[in-house]
Structures are given as C-alpha cells and as structure tokens.
Design an enzyme around this catalytic site. Structure first.
Site, PDB file in Angstrom:
ATOM      1  N   GLU A  44      38.914  35.645  44.210  1.00  0.00           N
ATOM      2  CA  GLU A  44      39.164  35.583  42.457  1.00  0.00           C
ATOM      3  C   GLU A  44      37.934  36.204  41.862  1.00  0.00           C
ATOM      4  O   GLU A  44      36.742  36.209  42.243  1.00  0.00           O
ATOM      5  CB  GLU A  44      39.013  34.102  41.985  1.00  0.00           C
ATOM      6  CG  GLU A  44      40.462  33.453  41.819  1.00  0.00           C
ATOM      7  CD  GLU A  44      40.959  32.742  43.331  1.00  0.00           C
ATOM      8  OE1 GLU A  44      42.107  32.487  43.304  1.00  0.00           O
ATOM      9  OE2 GLU A  44      40.283  32.505  44.046  1.00  0.00           O
ATOM     10  N   THR A  45      38.310  36.727  40.499  1.00  0.00           N
ATOM     11  CA  THR A  45      37.163  37.093  39.766  1.00  0.00           C
ATOM     12  C   THR A  45      37.486  36.531  38.508  1.00  0.00           C
ATOM     13  O   THR A  45      38.711  36.377  37.900  1.00  0.00           O
ATOM     14  CB  THR A  45      37.227  38.731  39.417  1.00  0.00           C
ATOM     15  OG1 THR A  45      37.037  39.427  40.689  1.00  0.00           O
ATOM     16  CG2 THR A  45      36.335  39.076  38.372  1.00  0.00           C
TER      17      THR A  45
END
Length: 278
Positions: A44-45
């Site tokens: 994830e970002t």
C-alpha cells in the site's frame, strides 16, 4: 508527488512492511494515485490531503486496487507526519470511517504510533465458501484449530480469519494464485488472515494479498485489528487485553504488531507499532 518510503511494525529497515507515504496529495486524482502506487509496488501507499481543521483525508492504494483502510500504511503515515510536524493526536478520515491516531516518542528516540480502528464486526463464513477458501489455500479442515473457528472479521476491511492447528501448517504458504484472488474479489475480502495461536496473548500470522498484486503481506495492521475484534466477539479473550502478533517471519521480514482489545462490543481495536524510514 513527494513519496516517502517507510517500513512499519519494525525497528529496522530489513523487517516490517514497506509503505509509500505522500503527505500532501492535494490535487491528485484517483488515476494519479493509482499510478504512483503501482510504480512503487509496495502493498500500500497512503495519500494524504490535510484539512483546515488539522485532520487528514487519507486514501490507500495497492499496486492493483484501492483499499478502504490499511493499518501498516496508517502507522507509516503517522510516524512520517510526526517526524515532520511533531508527535500528538490526529484523525485520519478514511473510506472506512474516522480513525484516531496518536504518536509518541519512545525512550530510545523512535516514534511509535497507535491507531484505533472503526468498530469491528464478525460474520460467519458459509460452509460452501469455507470449502472453496480451504481448497484455494490448499489446506484441509483437519489442519484447523477447533478453538478458533473460521469467521470473516472487519475493522475497516474484511478478512477471513483461518486458524492453523500447528505452526508447521502456517509455515507453508502455497495457495492457488488464480482461485484465491477470484474468491476474494467475489466476497470483497482484502486479505486472508491465517493465524496460529502460540499462547492466549501471542499469535503468529500470514496474510495473502493477491487481489492487491502482492503474494503476501509482511505485516497487516487492519487484519490485526480485525483479529482483535473477532477474539472479543467470540469470547476468546477477556478484555481489556493486549496481544502480540508476529508476522513476516516466514518471509524474512519480521514484524511485531501490538493489539489492545478494550471492553465493549462497539469500541475500536487499538493497533500499535513503530516505523522507520527506508
């Protein structure tokens, strides 16, 4: 966008789960955020847009999809924000709802972050769906821990909780890379929380995340919170209680996740960890 890189739930860069963090994504649209997350390639970002009242709008993208909530990227974002603006209390406005986050300095100088999830929920898994899930995992029913029955748990995102009867069963992860993501997409499951209970307060976990373009997560804060809610809902812990979850060991990226389960069925689950810059 200025992308920071942090690893969450570890004191060292070689452990934990890497996350991208964009502390000011104002003006970026969904396509731009998705493209950046895919380029970075982490599970994830997090993309942050500050509000005038000091709280933060936060969205989370994996290489293949947006997820409503991500625990390790929340911890990474909170620590990155504290490094820039100082420790304290924050509210993250996520697609799952508001998440309270606090940061503090530890005696060794590291910054720790604690998030409090949205109220958790637990639901049964239909027998046919469980059979499909075990088949996709290449597990058999007699390899499950009868004391931790299969359920689907939520604390911002949905995760089936499947408990192995032995550490040896958990150590082998060889799922069907076509069948499992199809099943997860059909039911809206973000990861599958595979766990083994070492003691009443210590768990080991693995989290396949093929729908996000990641074979396995080294640390999954959202699933840890969901597990805390599951244990409370099923009366398997006596709250308030603090749990320790070890994840990533089998991947060579050890992670330690602290989970505090308070009393009251409608209260959020607290998840604590550190994060260090890469």
């Amino acid at each position: 966008m200025d992308v920071l890189r942090y690893v969450a739930f570890s004191d060292v860069p070689e452990g934990g789960n890497p996350a991208g963090v964009v502390l000011d994504a104002a003006g970026a649209d969904e396509a731009a955020m998705s493209a950046v997350a895919a380029e970075i390639g982490y599970s994830e970002t997090a993309f942050v847009v500050p509000r005038d009242d000091g709280s933060l709008d936060v969205r989370y993208f994996s290489p293949l999809m947006e997820v409503p909530f991500c625990g390790h990227a929340t911890v990474a974002t909170a620590v990155a924000y504290a490094r820039r603006h100082g420790v304290g209390e924050l509210t993250f406005h996520t697609q799952a709802g508001p998440v309270r986050v606090s940061t503090a300095h530890r005696p060794d100088g590291a910054v720790s972050a604690t998030l409090v999830s949205v109220p958790p929920r637990t639901a049964p898994i239909a027998s046919a769906d469980l059979a499909d899930l075990l088949g996709a995992l290449r597990w058999s029913a007699d390899e499950l821990d009868p004391g931790l029955p299969p359920r689907v748990a939520y604390a911002g995102a949905w995760h089936p909780v499947i408990a192995a009867a032995s550490r040896e069963r958990l150590a082998v992860l060889d799922y069907d890379t076509e069948a499992l993501p199809r099943l997860m997409s059909r039911h809206g499951w973000t990861t599958v929380d595979l766990v083994w209970r070492e003691s009443p307060s210590v768990f080991h976990a693995r989290n396949p995340f093929p729908t996000g373009g990641v074979f396995e997560d080294p640390a999954t804060g959202a699933a840890a919170a969901a597990l805390g809610g599951y244990l409370r809902d099923l009366g398997l812990v006596d709250p308030p209680v603090t749990l320790t979850i070890h994840q990533g060991d089998d991947m060579g990226r050890p992670s330690v996740i602290g989970v505090t389960v308070p009393g009251g069925l409608d209260t959020g689950i607290a998840v604590t960890g550190t994060a260090v810059a890469l």
